[in-house]
Scaffold this motif. Structure first.
Motif, mmCIF file in Angstrom:
data_model
loop_
_atom_site.group_PDB
_atom_site.id
_atom_site.type_symbol
_atom_site.label_atom_id
_atom_site.label_comp_id
_atom_site.label_asym_id
_atom_site.label_seq_id
_atom_site.Cartn_x
_atom_site.Cartn_y
_atom_site.Cartn_z
ATOM 1 N N GLU A 89 8.090 -2.019 1.697
ATOM 2 C CA GLU A 89 8.583 -1.380 0.371
ATOM 3 C C GLU A 89 7.695 -0.339 -0.096
ATOM 4 O O GLU A 89 6.251 -0.446 -0.376
ATOM 5 C CB GLU A 89 8.345 -2.684 -0.561
ATOM 6 N N VAL A 90 8.168 0.809 -0.467
ATOM 7 C CA VAL A 90 7.418 1.838 -1.084
ATOM 8 C C VAL A 90 7.605 1.456 -2.596
ATOM 9 O O VAL A 90 8.608 1.293 -3.331
ATOM 10 C CB VAL A 90 8.215 2.923 -0.704
ATOM 11 N N ALA A 91 6.389 1.939 -3.350
ATOM 12 C CA ALA A 91 6.166 1.720 -4.602
ATOM 13 C C ALA A 91 6.318 -0.015 -5.002
ATOM 14 O O ALA A 91 7.318 -0.373 -5.353
ATOM 15 C CB ALA A 91 7.124 2.529 -5.748
ATOM 16 N N ALA A 92 5.478 -0.746 -4.171
ATOM 17 C CA ALA A 92 5.735 -2.163 -4.134
ATOM 18 C C ALA A 92 5.325 -2.655 -5.708
ATOM 19 O O ALA A 92 5.460 -3.957 -5.660
ATOM 20 C CB ALA A 92 5.044 -2.679 -2.984
ATOM 21 N N ASN A 93 4.764 -2.072 -6.237
ATOM 22 C CA ASN A 93 4.035 -2.691 -7.643
ATOM 23 C C ASN A 93 3.301 -3.840 -7.325
ATOM 24 O O ASN A 93 2.445 -3.916 -6.418
ATOM 25 C CB ASN A 93 5.225 -2.702 -8.675
ATOM 26 N N CYS A 108 6.120 -8.097 6.157
ATOM 27 C CA CYS A 108 6.058 -7.068 5.235
ATOM 28 C C CYS A 108 4.988 -6.487 5.109
ATOM 29 O O CYS A 108 3.843 -6.877 5.267
ATOM 30 C CB CYS A 108 6.797 -7.931 3.953
ATOM 31 N N LEU A 109 5.004 -5.309 4.334
ATOM 32 C CA LEU A 109 3.940 -4.309 4.006
ATOM 33 C C LEU A 109 4.449 -3.614 2.747
ATOM 34 O O LEU A 109 5.555 -2.983 2.524
ATOM 35 C CB LEU A 109 3.761 -3.479 5.013
ATOM 36 N N GLY A 110 3.583 -3.648 1.755
ATOM 37 C CA GLY A 110 3.843 -2.806 0.572
ATOM 38 C C GLY A 110 2.914 -1.523 0.695
ATOM 39 O O GLY A 110 1.860 -1.491 1.241
ATOM 40 N N ILE A 111 3.553 -0.577 -0.037
ATOM 41 C CA ILE A 111 2.770 0.837 -0.217
ATOM 42 C C ILE A 111 2.720 1.105 -1.627
ATOM 43 O O ILE A 111 4.039 1.128 -2.109
ATOM 44 C CB ILE A 111 3.459 2.207 0.755
ATOM 45 N N GLU A 112 1.664 1.057 -2.492
ATOM 46 C CA GLU A 112 1.602 1.234 -3.563
ATOM 47 C C GLU A 112 0.396 2.138 -4.203
ATOM 48 O O GLU A 112 -0.723 1.538 -3.894
ATOM 49 C CB GLU A 112 1.528 -0.228 -4.365
ATOM 50 N N PRO A 113 0.505 3.112 -4.936
ATOM 51 C CA PRO A 113 -0.573 4.098 -5.363
ATOM 52 C C PRO A 113 -1.284 3.448 -6.426
ATOM 53 O O PRO A 113 -2.568 3.753 -6.487
ATOM 54 C CB PRO A 113 0.106 5.314 -5.654
ATOM 55 N N THR A 115 -3.779 1.450 -8.368
ATOM 56 C CA THR A 115 -4.930 0.404 -7.991
ATOM 57 C C THR A 115 -4.778 -0.797 -8.787
ATOM 58 O O THR A 115 -4.932 -1.821 -8.203
ATOM 59 C CB THR A 115 -6.363 0.991 -8.207
ATOM 60 N N ASN A 116 -4.445 -0.945 -10.138
ATOM 61 C CA ASN A 116 -4.536 -2.044 -10.875
ATOM 62 C C ASN A 116 -3.156 -2.764 -10.403
ATOM 63 O O ASN A 116 -3.315 -4.247 -10.183
ATOM 64 C CB ASN A 116 -4.430 -1.871 -12.317
ATOM 65 N N VAL A 117 -2.115 -2.384 -10.238
ATOM 66 C CA VAL A 117 -1.071 -3.303 -10.182
ATOM 67 C C VAL A 117 -0.862 -3.617 -8.505
ATOM 68 O O VAL A 117 -0.523 -4.733 -8.304
ATOM 69 C CB VAL A 117 0.260 -2.669 -10.339
ATOM 70 N N SER A 118 -1.554 -2.776 -7.636
ATOM 71 C CA SER A 118 -1.490 -3.019 -6.130
ATOM 72 C C SER A 118 -2.666 -4.380 -6.014
ATOM 73 O O SER A 118 -2.544 -5.291 -5.221
ATOM 74 C CB SER A 118 -1.740 -1.933 -5.210
ATOM 75 N N ALA A 119 -3.543 -4.446 -6.894
ATOM 76 C CA ALA A 119 -4.466 -5.632 -6.794
ATOM 77 C C ALA A 119 -3.762 -6.831 -7.212
ATOM 78 O O ALA A 119 -4.074 -7.885 -6.377
ATOM 79 C CB ALA A 119 -5.503 -5.422 -7.753
ATOM 80 N N GLU A 120 -2.730 -6.795 -7.898
ATOM 81 C CA GLU A 120 -2.011 -8.016 -8.377
ATOM 82 C C GLU A 120 -1.125 -8.393 -7.326
ATOM 83 O O GLU A 120 -1.001 -9.630 -7.122
ATOM 84 C CB GLU A 120 -1.273 -7.747 -9.849
ATOM 85 N N PRO A 127 0.287 -8.048 1.655
ATOM 86 C CA PRO A 127 -0.256 -6.842 2.040
ATOM 87 C C PRO A 127 0.014 -5.483 1.651
ATOM 88 O O PRO A 127 1.113 -5.285 1.492
ATOM 89 C CB PRO A 127 0.052 -6.947 3.685
ATOM 90 N N VAL A 128 -0.823 -4.661 1.101
ATOM 91 C CA VAL A 128 -0.408 -3.278 0.546
ATOM 92 C C VAL A 128 -1.416 -2.461 0.999
ATOM 93 O O VAL A 128 -2.945 -2.645 1.359
ATOM 94 C CB VAL A 128 -0.905 -3.626 -0.833
ATOM 95 N N VAL A 129 -1.007 -1.202 1.439
ATOM 96 C CA VAL A 129 -1.575 -0.103 1.537
ATOM 97 C C VAL A 129 -1.627 0.811 -0.102
ATOM 98 O O VAL A 129 -0.530 1.108 -0.379
ATOM 99 C CB VAL A 129 -0.859 1.039 2.569
ATOM 100 N N ASN A 130 -2.967 0.878 -0.538
ATOM 101 C CA ASN A 130 -2.955 1.388 -1.632
ATOM 102 C C ASN A 130 -2.991 2.982 -1.604
ATOM 103 O O ASN A 130 -4.330 3.583 -1.498
ATOM 104 C CB ASN A 130 -4.427 0.713 -2.321
ATOM 105 N N ASP A 131 -1.976 3.368 -1.582
ATOM 106 C CA ASP A 131 -1.996 4.966 -1.522
ATOM 107 C C ASP A 131 -0.480 5.648 -1.771
ATOM 108 O O ASP A 131 0.499 4.828 -1.991
ATOM 109 C CB ASP A 131 -2.169 5.364 0.035
#
Length: 414
Positions: A89-93, A108-113, A115-120, A127-131
């Motif tokens: 998911e792109v913009a996984a919030n 699954c994998l999230g891509i979320e730029p 920082t604060n919402v990806s930490a949640e 699992p999230v790529v913070n970018d």
């Protein structure tokens, strides 16, 4: 096609310490490309300006989380997803959707730029790529995790100034026999119902089937199906597949395109009636609030979404007419709305103050919010929805009620 003046970015909520500082504003002018029929605004701010730290957490909307749960169930059946599949998911919030994928034991994998919402999301076990998604990042994700059987892009396609590069990145992520699901607000509803508050600086484009087919084709993708869904006041879900492996498009693609043509969205003059309808919404709402102030009624607002900031700034509504807003998101408590500087408080403030009228800014969640606020009917409180036409609603029943005599009426009605 529409001039909404100049506003600050809609998610830059001010702290008390910032109230004496100047705010940067940007023109909010909606334009139409004559060649590709893409409704859009100039890219005056960058995603980095908005999404590095973000005030919107998807999970605070119960109906949106439930929408995500249903989507995951339907997509699992539609595509035969299982423990050997991969969903990206792109913009996984904050993990609002991928949590349901995890529940089904699907990788699954999230891509979320942000920082604060990806930490949640990470806290939820996602699992999230913070970018930000770019073509180089998409190549790295594919190399590390493999091609995705499903790529989800909910309410992000409109947030990207480089829509061509972003769409190519989606193609890089997806397997040759996979699918991409893109949800965006449908520009047909924006025009038909004058949903001008869906326009803000985060949203660079406003999509139709007619425009989407061109953007997807340029990225070696084919539009194979569409679904009209009720979220955000009327959205559209585009299903795309790699062009070389795409099946024959569903008849729904042609049917929605025909509906857009019937509404005039295949020509410039089909958009000409938008601005007068938007001006009428502003006049009706401001008149109601002025009359309520003159009558000594207590007024408050519910919700501080991005769309609400467009409405408040365009209408020139400030604390003299709307003393405060309440919101379920604690991140916004104690802050002030951009431009109009209305204070934001916890929802409990409504029950302490017992206002006569509560102006609901996220009108697209009408059923959910009416249910949440049913208790204000105990003291005769009423909900106000400005769009698509001004209505006062009894929260106990959800039914519209007549406006009080002389309150918010048009000159003809007076």
């Amino acid at each position: 096609m529409l001039d909404l003046g100049a506003t600050p970015p809609c998610e830059r909520f001010l702290t008390a310490a910032e109230l004496d500082a100047a705010e940067q504003t940007y023109p909010l002018h909606v334009r139409l490309c004559r060649r590709c029929l893409l409704l859009q605004i100039p890219a005056l701010i960058t995603p980095e300006d908005t999404f590095t730290e973000y005030a919107y957490f998807s999970s605070f909307s119960t109906s949106w989380v439930d929408h995500a749960r249903r989507f995951v169930a339907d997509a699992t059946d539609r595509l035969g997803l299982d423990g050997d599949s991969l969903v990206v998911e792109v913009a996984a919030n904050d993990g609002y959707l991928l949590q349901h994928v995890l529940d089904r034991k699907i990788p699954c994998l999230g891509i979320e730029p942000s920082t604060n919402v990806s930490a949640e999301a990470v806290r939820r076990g996602v699992p999230v790529v913070n970018d930000f998604l770019t073509e180089p990042l998409a190549r790295r994700v594919r190399e590390q995790h493999g091609p995705a059987d499903l790529v989800v892009a909910n309410n992000v396609w409109a947030h990207i100034p480089d829509v061509a590069g972003f769409t190519r990145a989606l193609r890089t992520l997806v397997a040759d026999d996979g699918r991409i699901s893109i949800e965006v607000h449908h520009a047909l509803n924006l025009v038909a119902d004058a949903q001008f508050d869906t326009v803000y600086h985060e949203h660079f484009q406003y999509w139709t089937v007619l425009a989407a087919r061109g953007a997807l084709t340029a990225a070696d993708l084919s539009l194979v199906d569409v679904e009209l869904i009720p979220t955000h006041g009327g959205s559209i879900r585009f299903w795309a597949a790699p062009a070389e492996h795409a099946p024959t498009p569903s008849p729904r693609v042609g049917a929605v395109a025909d509906a857009e043509r019937a509404a005039g969205l295949d020509r410039v003059d089909g958009y000409a009636g938008l601005a007068p309808r938007v001006s009428r919404i502003r006049r009706d709402l401001v008149r109601l609030l002025i009359d309520a102030a003159d009558a000594g009624l207590k007024v408050a607002g519910y919700g501080a979404p991005g769309k609400g900031q467009t409405l408040l700034n365009f209408c020139g509504i400030r604390p003299d007419l709307l003393p405060y807003l309440v919101d379920r998101n604690p991140y916004k408590h104690g802050r002030f709305t951009p431009g109009t500087r209305i204070p934001i408080r916890p929802v409990e403030q409504l029950y302490a103050d017992r206002p006569d009228l509560v102006v609901v800014l996220p009108w697209n969640l009408r059923e959910e919010i009416t249910h949440q606020l049913a208790g204000i009917a105990e003291w005769g409180g009423r909900l106000v929805f400005a769009q698509p036409t001004l209505q006062i609603v009894d929260p106990a029943t959800g039914a519209p009620t007549p406006l009080p005599t002389g309150l918010g009426a048009s000159p003809a009605e007076r």
